[in-house]
Each structure stands twice: as structure tokens, then as C-alpha cells.
Motif scaffolding. Sequence first.
Motif, PDB file in Angstrom:
ATOM      1  N   LEU A   1       9.509   2.228  -0.114  1.00  0.00           N
ATOM      2  CA  LEU A   1      10.323   2.308  -1.320  1.00  0.00           C
ATOM      3  C   LEU A   1       9.698   3.315  -2.269  1.00  0.00           C
ATOM      4  O   LEU A   1       8.527   3.693  -2.132  1.00  0.00           O
ATOM      5  N   ILE A   2      10.485   3.743  -3.243  1.00  0.00           N
ATOM      6  CA  ILE A   2      10.034   4.756  -4.198  1.00  0.00           C
ATOM      7  C   ILE A   2       9.809   4.113  -5.555  1.00  0.00           C
ATOM      8  O   ILE A   2      10.698   3.453  -6.102  1.00  0.00           O
ATOM      9  N   ALA A   3       8.610   4.309  -6.100  1.00  0.00           N
ATOM     10  CA  ALA A   3       8.294   3.896  -7.461  1.00  0.00           C
ATOM     11  C   ALA A   3       8.287   5.151  -8.335  1.00  0.00           C
ATOM     12  O   ALA A   3       7.501   6.074  -8.097  1.00  0.00           O
TER      13      ALA A   3
ATOM     14  N   THR B   1       0.855  -1.181   0.000  1.00  0.00           N
ATOM     15  CA  THR B   1       0.000   0.000   0.000  1.00  0.00           C
ATOM     16  C   THR B   1       0.891   1.232   0.000  1.00  0.00           C
ATOM     17  O   THR B   1       2.062   1.163  -0.374  1.00  0.00           O
ATOM     18  N   THR B   2       0.352   2.368   0.407  1.00  0.00           N
ATOM     19  CA  THR B   2       1.129   3.593   0.575  1.00  0.00           C
ATOM     20  C   THR B   2       1.102   3.983   2.047  1.00  0.00           C
ATOM     21  O   THR B   2       0.228   3.532   2.798  1.00  0.00           O
ATOM     22  N   PRO B   3       2.034   4.796   2.512  1.00  0.00           N
ATOM     23  CA  PRO B   3       2.039   5.185   3.935  1.00  0.00           C
ATOM     24  C   PRO B   3       0.731   5.813   4.391  1.00  0.00           C
ATOM     25  O   PRO B   3       0.304   5.619   5.532  1.00  0.00           O
TER      26      PRO B   3
ATOM     27  N   ARG C   1       4.615   1.155   0.394  1.00  0.00           N
ATOM     28  CA  ARG C   1       4.998   0.515   1.659  1.00  0.00           C
ATOM     29  C   ARG C   1       4.651  -0.971   1.615  1.00  0.00           C
ATOM     30  O   ARG C   1       3.517  -1.347   1.311  1.00  0.00           O
ATOM     31  N   VAL C   2       5.656  -1.800   1.916  1.00  0.00           N
ATOM     32  CA  VAL C   2       5.461  -3.249   2.006  1.00  0.00           C
ATOM     33  C   VAL C   2       5.501  -3.638   3.477  1.00  0.00           C
ATOM     34  O   VAL C   2       6.464  -3.322   4.178  1.00  0.00           O
TER      35      VAL C   2
END
Length: 286
Positions: A219-221, A156-158, A177-178
Motif C-alpha cells: 500500500l502507499i502512504a 515493513t517496506t518491500p 508492505r503488510v
Amino acid sequence: METTDNFDNMVLGRVVHRLLFFFTIFFLITNSSKTTAQTSSQGSSITSNLINIEAPASETFRYQATLKNGAGSAQVFQLSADVPEGWRLVFKARGSQVTSINVEPDRTESISIEIKPAYGAEPAQYPFTVHAISDRESLQLALEAVVEGSYEMELTTPSGLLSGEITEGKKAEITLRVKNTGSLALNEITLSAQTPSRWEATFSPSEIAQLDPGETVDLIATVTVPEKTLAGDYVTKFTAKNTSGNSTATYRMTVKTSVLSGWVGILVILIAIGFVFYLIRKFGRR
């Protein structure tokens, strides 16, 4: 003479010790077979080579049993099981799911036993009993499932927000975010993306070596949108996976045209209007 007697005693002691050892092994094997399979007075039985299977809670435990009809006539055995609360068990034979099976005299049938742990089952040993009951016989098979934990992850995202905006011809950095939501460590998690045509996506980092239970990694996509992409909503599907499982997140991106493209469009329109006005003035006089 005394030395010879001592030697004979040593040899006799070793023989007795080995006999006791083999007798113990034989007793354990015999006792084990009695606790895992029951043979009736007519020679019928239900057995399984694997009686104890260890696997994560997210997987299905599969046992292969053999049901033998030792009676002199065919019997229909009703199949059932005493399983822990919340667990689900099915029997399969001859390629189909069954609850009973007809076995010819002095024949055997192969039965697949599949049991799925309850959601959130804690790591532990879970014994259960399988029953095969006919009008004349009642057979039992004791099995055990050992839950070692579960492999689960969430992508997901933070903030939990899965949408954003981007300008055509530009790049957007999306923080993903994993999270390890299982009870076992996750290793070698890789990231990938399914993007619209001609779009590109890269990740930093591109792989997570290990993620312990309860831990998260951001992480950054980086998503690149080609120039001249039409304005509108586009969907990118991000995936985090390893050999034990995967998780996906669908991200919606709204593409807007750049300011320069807008001015170029306005300029083209003004030129077209001016050209039409010129034609009207030039040919309107004739």
C-alpha cells in the motif's frame, strides 16, 4: 386381542429404549467427571468447569480450578504440572503467583491456571496434567489446550529500508508492505500513522479486508511535510492493526530545504550585507 398385544409391545419397547438412552447419558457424565477430577478417600478434590479451551497459539490459556481440602486438618498442597515441551504454566491464587497453597479443613480455594504455548506451536490438541500434592494426598486434574493457530502480522517496506528523504512543503509516497506471518487469516486491517506536529499521512488503500496466511499486500502512504519545516531527521510511526493484533514500523525521514528557500536565504544575506555596506559608506564619511 392381537392388536392390543402389539400396542403393548410397542409401548414397552419405547420405555426400554428411553431407559437405555438415559442410562447411557448418565454413564458418560459419570465417566467424564472421573477423567477430569480426582477425589481422594478423605474427600479432597481438584476440579475445573472448563477442561478444554481452544485459542490461538499467541494467547494465554486460562483455566479456573477449585481445590478442596476434605481432610479434618489443614493441608499445604504443592502445585505442579506436566506440560508440553516449551510451554510455560503458572498458578495464581488470592491475587498472587504461587507454587503451593494452604487450605483449611473442609474449605476450598480458587486457583487460576495460566499456560502459554511454546513459540511456533502447531495447531493441535495438547493434553496436560495438573498436580496438587500434600503430605497425605495426591490429586490430579486432566486439562487440554487446543491450539487453533496464530494471528501475526508484519509491517515493513518491500526492501526492508525504513528511511528516506523529503523536501519541506512537499509530499512523499512511501510503499509499505503488510504480511500475514501467522497461520490464521487476518480480517479488517486498518492503517494509521503517528507523525510529527502538523504533518499529515494518508493511505491507499486505507483498509485491508482480508489477508490469508503467507500473503502480502503493498500500500502507499502519502506523507505531507508542511512548508518552513526545519531541516533535520523526523520520525513517523506507521501501524497496521485489527482486533487480533498489530504491527508497527518506525520510518525516519530526512527533511531538506527547497532550492527556492535556499536562494531566498542567500538573497536575504546579500541584501543584509549590501545594507551594511551602504551604511558604512554613508556614515563613514562624516
